[in-house]
Design a protein around this motif. Sequence first.
Motif, PDB file in Angstrom:
ATOM      1  N   VAL A 128       8.732   4.161 -10.837  1.00 30.94           N
ATOM      2  CA  VAL A 128       7.533   3.202 -11.202  1.00 30.94           C
ATOM      3  C   VAL A 128       8.326   2.020 -11.424  1.00 30.94           C
ATOM      4  N   SER A 129       9.268   1.737 -12.447  1.00 34.26           N
ATOM      5  CA  SER A 129       9.860   0.654 -12.584  1.00 34.26           C
ATOM      6  C   SER A 129      10.480  -0.253 -11.351  1.00 34.26           C
ATOM      7  N   LYS A 130      11.049   0.651 -10.534  1.00 32.42           N
ATOM      8  CA  LYS A 130      11.641  -0.009  -9.093  1.00 32.42           C
ATOM      9  C   LYS A 130      10.287  -0.267  -8.541  1.00 32.42           C
ATOM     10  N   CYS A 131       9.270   0.305  -8.133  1.00 33.51           N
ATOM     11  CA  CYS A 131       8.093  -0.220  -7.534  1.00 33.51           C
ATOM     12  C   CYS A 131       7.580  -1.587  -7.873  1.00 33.51           C
ATOM     13  N   LEU A 132       7.437  -1.605  -9.429  1.00 27.92           N
ATOM     14  CA  LEU A 132       6.920  -2.647  -9.782  1.00 27.92           C
ATOM     15  C   LEU A 132       7.878  -4.131  -9.731  1.00 27.92           C
ATOM     16  N   ALA A 133       9.054  -4.038  -9.834  1.00 27.75           N
ATOM     17  CA  ALA A 133      10.132  -4.967  -9.757  1.00 27.75           C
ATOM     18  C   ALA A 133      10.010  -5.326  -8.190  1.00 27.75           C
ATOM     19  N   PHE A 134       9.975  -4.341  -7.444  1.00 28.77           N
ATOM     20  CA  PHE A 134       9.944  -4.693  -5.820  1.00 28.77           C
ATOM     21  C   PHE A 134       8.540  -5.677  -5.467  1.00 28.77           C
ATOM     22  N   GLY A 152       0.856  -1.221  -0.106  1.00 30.81           N
ATOM     23  CA  GLY A 152       0.244   0.128   0.128  1.00 30.81           C
ATOM     24  C   GLY A 152       0.846   1.326   0.056  1.00 30.81           C
ATOM     25  N   GLU A 153       1.799   1.319   0.672  1.00 27.16           N
ATOM     26  CA  GLU A 153       2.568   2.541   0.795  1.00 27.16           C
ATOM     27  C   GLU A 153       3.572   2.517  -0.357  1.00 27.16           C
ATOM     28  N   VAL A 154       4.249   1.664  -1.152  1.00 26.23           N
ATOM     29  CA  VAL A 154       4.770   1.663  -2.043  1.00 26.23           C
ATOM     30  C   VAL A 154       4.002   2.146  -3.274  1.00 26.23           C
ATOM     31  N   ASN A 155       2.641   1.664  -3.207  1.00 29.40           N
ATOM     32  CA  ASN A 155       1.700   2.010  -4.297  1.00 29.40           C
ATOM     33  C   ASN A 155       1.616   3.654  -4.282  1.00 29.40           C
ATOM     34  N   ARG A 156       1.535   4.070  -3.021  1.00 25.29           N
ATOM     35  CA  ARG A 156       1.276   5.601  -2.676  1.00 25.29           C
ATOM     36  C   ARG A 156       2.620   6.380  -3.248  1.00 25.29           C
ATOM     37  N   LYS A 214      -2.238  -2.429 -10.255  1.00 25.33           N
ATOM     38  CA  LYS A 214      -2.422  -0.819 -10.552  1.00 25.33           C
ATOM     39  C   LYS A 214      -0.937  -0.254 -10.961  1.00 25.33           C
ATOM     40  N   ILE A 215       0.116  -0.857 -10.447  1.00 25.84           N
ATOM     41  CA  ILE A 215       1.431  -0.315 -10.739  1.00 25.84           C
ATOM     42  C   ILE A 215       1.860  -0.656 -12.149  1.00 25.84           C
ATOM     43  N   GLU A 216       1.279  -2.127 -12.664  1.00 33.37           N
ATOM     44  CA  GLU A 216       1.391  -2.546 -13.532  1.00 33.37           C
ATOM     45  C   GLU A 216       0.945  -1.940 -14.976  1.00 33.37           C
ATOM     46  N   LYS A 217      -0.171  -1.546 -14.488  1.00 36.85           N
ATOM     47  CA  LYS A 217      -1.071  -0.707 -15.623  1.00 36.85           C
ATOM     48  C   LYS A 217      -0.380   0.495 -15.852  1.00 36.85           C
ATOM     49  N   ALA A 218       0.180   1.226 -14.872  1.00 40.17           N
ATOM     50  CA  ALA A 218       0.622   2.327 -14.649  1.00 40.17           C
ATOM     51  C   ALA A 218       1.877   2.483 -15.497  1.00 40.17           C
ATOM     52  N   PHE A 219       2.775   1.492 -15.197  1.00 40.81           N
ATOM     53  CA  PHE A 219       3.801   1.296 -16.058  1.00 40.81           C
ATOM     54  C   PHE A 219       3.774   1.046 -17.595  1.00 40.81           C
ATOM     55  N   TYR A 220       2.808   0.282 -17.808  1.00 38.63           N
ATOM     56  CA  TYR A 220       2.519  -0.150 -19.257  1.00 38.63           C
ATOM     57  C   TYR A 220       2.118   1.062 -20.050  1.00 38.63           C
TER      58      TYR A 220
END
Length: 285
Positions: free
Chosen positions: A209-215, A191-195, A248-254
């Motif tokens: 964003v790429s770093k958050c997705l991989a994490f 949740g915090e990484v998403n924020r 959510k992060i995958e969609k944002a990164f794509y």
Amino acid sequence: MSEAVEAANTSPDKRATKRPRTFKSGPAQGEPPALDFSTMEPRKQQVMKTFLAYRNTLDAHYDQRERVIKCSRDITALSKKMVFSLLRITQDSPEKVFKDVEFKHNQVLELFSKMSKEMQGSNAMKYNRQATPGIQEYIEAVGLWRFLQHNELITKKQVLESLTIESDGKATPLVSVTDEDYLLGISDLPGEVNRYCINSIGKGDRDAVSKCLAFLQMLKEGVSLVLSVRKYNNLEKKVPVLNSSLEKIEKAFYSMTIRECEMKNIDPAIINTSGIAVECNMDTS
């Protein structure tokens, strides 16, 4: 009826005045009344002394339990403040943010030092249920701190090291951290990484964003592996939040990646020409 009318017409001076309330003197509020054992039979004295010992033991237990709960609540509140400070890293300089978090972290350690006095020996597991909310929130805070600083997941060993102080030349852990405490603490990170990721999208920071997705992909893989070996009911309840944050992060990164590819394929001359055309139309109007 006549008696009632007569009583109503009676002057206030002739009415019977109320007697003031009086309280018998006794022990202070909250203190148990003193018992006189001299008037009791020997057998009754033994029974009463036994129950008094039980009462004192239970009172001490409940008082100690409340102190642990209060410390845990204070730790939870300060840990949340650490998280809020870390999420401002997209607005302030990292040096300023980490300095503020370091100050709050020292305050949290003082609270853990206070709570550790109540959790010595067997009390560590006895009051673990009351202490675990604060421990989990602390793990979430230091986990986010570790991620932003080193782009890695904090380990249980690193959590224990952060809760260890030097005493008489040797390291002493303030509290014990169970495997379940650690797993539930890091499972709150999505949740915090998403924020943090949303704030980075607003600034156009594609690397963050790429770093958050991989994490989160790594975290989901680890949590799935743990649940395949052992069942944690509380951990399973947090898996949907992890999946939702990851989606959510995958969609944002794509979306960011597709937008960048589209912008690369557009000829800058066309953009300039369209800009000129717009200006011409505005002038003619």
